[in-house]
Design a protein around this motif. Structure first.
Motif, PDB file in Angstrom:
ATOM      1  N   SER A 166       0.663  -1.189   0.041  1.00 43.83           N
ATOM      2  CA  SER A 166       0.041   0.033   0.152  1.00 43.83           C
ATOM      3  C   SER A 166       0.990   1.363  -0.034  1.00 43.83           C
ATOM      4  O   SER A 166       0.461   2.199  -0.803  1.00 43.83           O
ATOM      5  CB  SER A 166      -0.818   0.014   1.162  1.00 43.83           C
ATOM      6  OG  SER A 166      -1.929  -1.091   1.198  1.00 43.83           O
ATOM      7  N   HIS A 167       1.901   1.086   0.750  1.00 48.05           N
ATOM      8  CA  HIS A 167       2.948   2.367   0.876  1.00 48.05           C
ATOM      9  C   HIS A 167       3.654   2.375  -0.587  1.00 48.05           C
ATOM     10  O   HIS A 167       3.917   3.580  -0.904  1.00 48.05           O
ATOM     11  CB  HIS A 167       3.797   2.370   1.955  1.00 48.05           C
ATOM     12  CG  HIS A 167       3.154   2.887   3.398  1.00 48.05           C
ATOM     13  ND1 HIS A 167       3.224   4.040   3.641  1.00 48.05           N
ATOM     14  CD2 HIS A 167       2.707   1.983   4.267  1.00 48.05           C
ATOM     15  CE1 HIS A 167       2.747   4.001   4.839  1.00 48.05           C
ATOM     16  NE2 HIS A 167       2.491   2.827   5.232  1.00 48.05           N
ATOM     17  N   ASN A 168       3.830   1.415  -1.171  1.00 46.48           N
ATOM     18  CA  ASN A 168       4.661   1.232  -2.326  1.00 46.48           C
ATOM     19  C   ASN A 168       3.614   2.019  -3.554  1.00 46.48           C
ATOM     20  O   ASN A 168       4.246   2.903  -4.374  1.00 46.48           O
ATOM     21  CB  ASN A 168       4.902  -0.053  -2.872  1.00 46.48           C
ATOM     22  CG  ASN A 168       5.986  -0.620  -2.115  1.00 46.48           C
ATOM     23  OD1 ASN A 168       7.024   0.242  -1.545  1.00 46.48           O
ATOM     24  ND2 ASN A 168       6.215  -1.865  -2.303  1.00 46.48           N
ATOM     25  N   ILE A 169       2.487   1.715  -3.517  1.00 46.45           N
ATOM     26  CA  ILE A 169       1.468   2.389  -4.261  1.00 46.45           C
ATOM     27  C   ILE A 169       1.270   3.915  -4.075  1.00 46.45           C
ATOM     28  O   ILE A 169       1.491   4.782  -5.172  1.00 46.45           O
ATOM     29  CB  ILE A 169       0.105   1.703  -4.230  1.00 46.45           C
ATOM     30  CG1 ILE A 169       0.143   0.221  -4.649  1.00 46.45           C
ATOM     31  CG2 ILE A 169      -1.213   2.296  -5.131  1.00 46.45           C
ATOM     32  CD1 ILE A 169      -1.189  -0.603  -4.366  1.00 46.45           C
ATOM     33  N   SER A 170       1.261   4.186  -2.940  1.00 49.43           N
ATOM     34  CA  SER A 170       1.464   5.608  -2.479  1.00 49.43           C
ATOM     35  C   SER A 170       2.572   6.378  -3.318  1.00 49.43           C
ATOM     36  O   SER A 170       2.583   7.253  -3.771  1.00 49.43           O
ATOM     37  CB  SER A 170       1.172   5.872  -0.969  1.00 49.43           C
ATOM     38  OG  SER A 170       0.983   7.262  -0.812  1.00 49.43           O
TER      39      SER A 170
END
Length: 209
Positions: A166-170
């Protein structure tokens, strides 16, 4: 969150309109002149307001910078919630919210760049609010991936892995803004979105295998 910045104006819609006007002008001035070299007088002139009128909507330049950051997060969060509401189930739902997120990051590239450059100038109380807003957006990706995980379409991922993805997508959305000077020469935002989404899907497929 805008209500946390004090104003004497009672008309909420007018406050919203004027503050968006101030935010858009501030982004351009902060980029052109730098945050510290931009005066409130220059900001008032760019917005078409008098100094007195400007101070009816914000008290300090820090307030303006905070509103810039919150405007970014509010637009992103609203877009993702709408994508959630209209999306189908399963992997397509994840694809839809990634697409929406990247499109907003593209539309607000200047705002995103500015946010990263100057957020550390904010007072601590505003920095904390900005980080809270950032986490709410990441949590929307967590929700989408958790739902997908529960359907069995993903390998069973633990919470730490879902949070990491999720942080990677952000970050990938913000990367378009950081590297737009290069990426835009080689990809449209649609192509960039499709390829990054495929990288994520491939990573998940490997985890399943």
């Amino acid at each position: 969150m805008e209500r946390e910045v004090e104003t004497q104006i009672k008309n909420k819609e007018l406050v919203k309109e004027r503050r968006r006007q101030i935010v858009d002008a501030a982004v351009q001035l902060f980029i052109q002149r730098g945050y510290h070299k931009t005066t409130t007088r220059a900001l008032a002139k760019a917005t078409g307001l008098s100094i007195g009128s400007l101070y009816e909507y914000v008290s300090t330049k820090d307030d303006v910078l905070y509103l810039v950051c919150i405007a970014i997060h509010s637009e992103v969060e609203q877009g993702l919630k709408e994508a959630f509401a209209r999306s189908s189930q399963g992997w397509e739902a994840v694809v839809e919210i990634i697409r929406e997120y990247f499109l907003v990051c593209d539309r607000m590239s200047d705002h995103v760049l500015l946010m990263y450059q100057v957020t550390h100038f904010l007072p601590k109380k505003w920095q904390e609010k900005v980080l809270e807003a950032e986490m709410r957006i990441t949590d929307l990706f967590v929700q989408a991936l958790t739902q997908l995980n529960n359907t069995g379409e993903l390998p069973h991922l633990d919470d730490a892995t879902i949070n990491l993805i999720s942080h990677n997508i952000s970050v990938l959305g913000h990367t378009w803004a950081f590297r737009r000077w290069y990426f835009a020469k080689n990809f449209t935002i649609t192509q960039y979105t499709e390829q990054q989404t495929e990288f994520i899907r491939s990573f998940l497929a490997k985890k399943k295998g």
